[in-house]
Design an enzyme around this catalytic site. Structure first.
Site, PDB file in Angstrom:
ATOM      1  CG  ASN A   1     -20.414  -6.906 -14.678  1.00 22.13           C
ATOM      2  OD1 ASN A   1     -19.280  -6.626 -14.555  1.00 22.13           O
ATOM      3  ND2 ASN A   1     -21.046  -7.912 -14.117  1.00 22.13           N
TER       4      ASN A   1
ATOM      5  CG  ASP B   1     -12.791   3.955  -2.970  1.00 15.81           C
ATOM      6  OD1 ASP B   1     -11.544   4.528  -2.893  1.00 15.81           O
ATOM      7  OD2 ASP B   1     -12.962   3.025  -2.562  1.00 15.81           O
TER       8      ASP B   1
ATOM      9  CG  ASN C   1     -12.559   4.895   1.071  1.00 17.75           C
ATOM     10  OD1 ASN C   1     -13.459   5.643   1.805  1.00 17.75           O
ATOM     11  ND2 ASN C   1     -11.485   5.396   0.314  1.00 17.75           N
TER      12      ASN C   1
ATOM     13  CE  LYS D   1     -11.820  -0.221  -0.919  1.00 16.90           C
ATOM     14  NZ  LYS D   1     -11.704   0.517  -2.054  1.00 16.90           N
TER      15      LYS D   1
ATOM     16  CB  SER E   1      -0.748   0.003   1.218  1.00 17.00           C
ATOM     17  OG  SER E   1      -1.616   1.265   1.239  1.00 17.00           O
ATOM     18  CE  LYS E   2       2.590   3.105  -5.492  1.00 14.46           C
ATOM     19  NZ  LYS E   2       3.721   2.808  -5.560  1.00 14.46           N
ATOM     20  CB  SER E   3      -2.425   4.342   2.290  1.00 17.09           C
ATOM     21  OG  SER E   3      -3.277   3.982   1.358  1.00 17.09           O
TER      22      SER E   3
ATOM     23  N   GLY F   1     -19.148  -4.703  -9.734  1.00 15.45           N
ATOM     24  CA  GLY F   1     -18.361  -5.187  -8.570  1.00 15.45           C
ATOM     25  C   GLY F   1     -18.141  -4.285  -7.355  1.00 15.45           C
ATOM     26  N   GLY F   2     -17.282  -4.376  -6.380  1.00 13.74           N
ATOM     27  CA  GLY F   2     -17.169  -3.677  -5.454  1.00 13.74           C
ATOM     28  C   GLY F   2     -16.483  -2.005  -6.020  1.00 13.74           C
TER      29      GLY F   2
HETATM   30  P1  ATR Z   1     -13.606  -5.639  -7.281  1.00 14.04           P
HETATM   31  O1  ATR Z   1     -13.958  -5.321  -5.703  1.00 14.04           O
HETATM   32  O2  ATR Z   1     -12.334  -5.001  -7.713  1.00 14.04           O
HETATM   33  O3  ATR Z   1     -14.930  -4.678  -8.049  1.00 14.04           O
HETATM   34  P2  ATR Z   1     -15.312  -7.767  -7.482  1.00 14.04           P
HETATM   35  O4  ATR Z   1     -16.527  -7.501  -6.696  1.00 14.04           O
HETATM   36  O5  ATR Z   1     -15.117  -9.620  -7.560  1.00 14.04           O
HETATM   37  O6  ATR Z   1     -14.021  -7.006  -7.360  1.00 14.04           O
HETATM   38  O7  ATR Z   1     -15.973  -7.400  -8.995  1.00 14.04           O
HETATM   39  C1  ATR Z   1     -14.911  -8.008 -10.126  1.00 14.04           C
HETATM   40  C2  ATR Z   1     -15.673  -6.966 -11.516  1.00 14.04           C
HETATM   41  O8  ATR Z   1     -14.570  -7.141 -12.288  1.00 14.04           O
HETATM   42  C3  ATR Z   1     -16.832  -7.799 -12.046  1.00 14.04           C
HETATM   43  O9  ATR Z   1     -17.758  -6.650 -12.550  1.00 14.04           O
HETATM   44  C4  ATR Z   1     -16.550  -8.745 -13.060  1.00 14.04           C
HETATM   45  O10 ATR Z   1     -17.583  -8.915 -13.886  1.00 14.04           O
HETATM   46  P3  ATR Z   1     -18.567 -10.103 -13.841  1.00 14.04           P
HETATM   47  O11 ATR Z   1     -19.485  -9.787 -12.497  1.00 14.04           O
HETATM   48  O12 ATR Z   1     -19.190 -10.316 -14.846  1.00 14.04           O
HETATM   49  O13 ATR Z   1     -17.558 -11.546 -13.463  1.00 14.04           O
HETATM   50  C5  ATR Z   1     -15.579  -7.999 -13.614  1.00 14.04           C
HETATM   51  N1  ATR Z   1     -14.208  -8.603 -14.436  1.00 14.04           N
HETATM   52  C6  ATR Z   1     -13.333  -9.255 -13.741  1.00 14.04           C
HETATM   53  N2  ATR Z   1     -12.530  -9.888 -14.652  1.00 14.04           N
HETATM   54  C7  ATR Z   1     -12.926  -9.570 -15.929  1.00 14.04           C
HETATM   55  C8  ATR Z   1     -12.676  -9.479 -17.454  1.00 14.04           C
HETATM   56  N3  ATR Z   1     -11.764 -10.342 -17.695  1.00 14.04           N
HETATM   57  N4  ATR Z   1     -13.186  -8.879 -18.190  1.00 14.04           N
HETATM   58  C9  ATR Z   1     -14.463  -8.198 -17.870  1.00 14.04           C
HETATM   59  N5  ATR Z   1     -14.820  -8.036 -16.538  1.00 14.04           N
HETATM   60  C10 ATR Z   1     -14.214  -8.676 -15.751  1.00 14.04           C
END
Ligand code: ATR
Length: 268
Positions: A150, A102, A87, A66, A15-17, A129-130
């Protein structure tokens, strides 16, 4: 007395924080300490309880905690509620208060550092995702018209549902983007971590479009693709990292640090 802060994650040694917050503290003459603490995967709550009992004033929370931080808070800011993620924690009178900086960090980087105002701009947000949850509220608030793409379209639909009555926001598959153009395309997926490219159709970028990857520290497949597609404005997430830290620092210390020299130092 020195006020104590930390970033909690797993892993967290990269972490760079600490470097960023120490630079802010020196710049604004705030007497604080800031360290990185790795919590066990099943020990986030107990780590936070220890920090509260030891008199820490707050902490940042990073992957993968988070959402747990969100659940732990006695009180949440509006933007943390919308993100379903926290966060930044503030410890006041033994209580845990949660914010999410964020989205504000991303917005400050795009609008102030990169001089790209989002009002009525067409923004493609990739991912549901998150990371995407953490920023969509702020993009929406800035007046952008947003498409969330997505692979799993249901997740994108769930994410936009709460905003749909109030503005322009749609969910989409990647294939259905074909033939459209966007002013700003933001990669909030975790694809760059795996050195992968989201399945974007060609032709989405105009020469003046901004391609923004929330990942930092390397030339990602998405930024390479954007450049090959003719985009001339490319940004990684380092500015967002520093800006979200500045927003957290400001909430804790009630003084806003100057981010430009800190971003420049980290880029060196
Ligand atoms: P984060 O907290 O980093 O957002 P996460 O909650 O696990 O991690 O969510 C990952 C996101 O990246 C999701 O939207 C995932 O898409 P899916 O829900 O369709 O799986 C997306 N993702 C991961 N790898 C990907 C890839 N190679 N191409 C497109 N979307 C990807």
């Amino acid at each position: 007395m020195t006020d104590q802060y930390a970033v909690i994650g797993h892993p967290v040694s990269h972490s760079k924080s600490p470097q960023i917050h120490q630079a802010f503290a020196a710049q604004t003459q705030q007497d604080i300490s800031y360290e990185a603490i790795e919590a066990p995967l099943d020990g986030f709550k107990s780590t936070i309880e220890r920090l509260v009992s030891e008199g820490y004033k707050g902490c940042n929370v990073t992957v993968p905690f988070k959402f747990e931080a969100f659940q732990l808070c006695k009180q949440l800011s509006g933007r943390a509620s919308a993100a379903h993620a926290v966060n930044t924690l503030l410890f006041r009178d033994g209580q845990i208060l949660g914010d999410n900086t964020d989205g504000a960090g991303l917005l400050a980087d795009i609008e102030q550092n990169l001089h790209c105002k989002l009002l009525f701009k067409k923004v493609l947000l990739m991912g549901a995702g998150g990371a995407a949850h953490g920023v969509i509220w702020q993009l929406f608030n800035a007046g952008a018209s947003i498409v969330v793409a997505n692979r799993n379209v249901d997740k994108a639909q769930q994410m936009v549902a709460e905003f749909a009555p109030y503005g322009t926001v749609f969910a989409s598959s990647y294939e259905a983007l074909a033939g459209k153009k966007f002013d700003v395309i933001i990669n909030a997926t975790s694809s760059s971590l795996a050195d992968e490219l989201p399945p974007l159709p060609e032709g989405l970028f105009a020469p003046e479009s901004l391609a923004y990857d929330m990942m930092y520290g390397r030339q990602t497949p998405f930024l390479k693709f954007a450049a090959a597609q003719g985009a001339t404005r490319l940004a990684d997430g380092l500015g967002m990292l520093v800006e979200q830290a500045a927003e957290a620092f400001c909430k804790w210390r009630e003084v806003r640090p100057d981010t430009a020299p800190v971003i420049a130092r980290l880029r060196e």
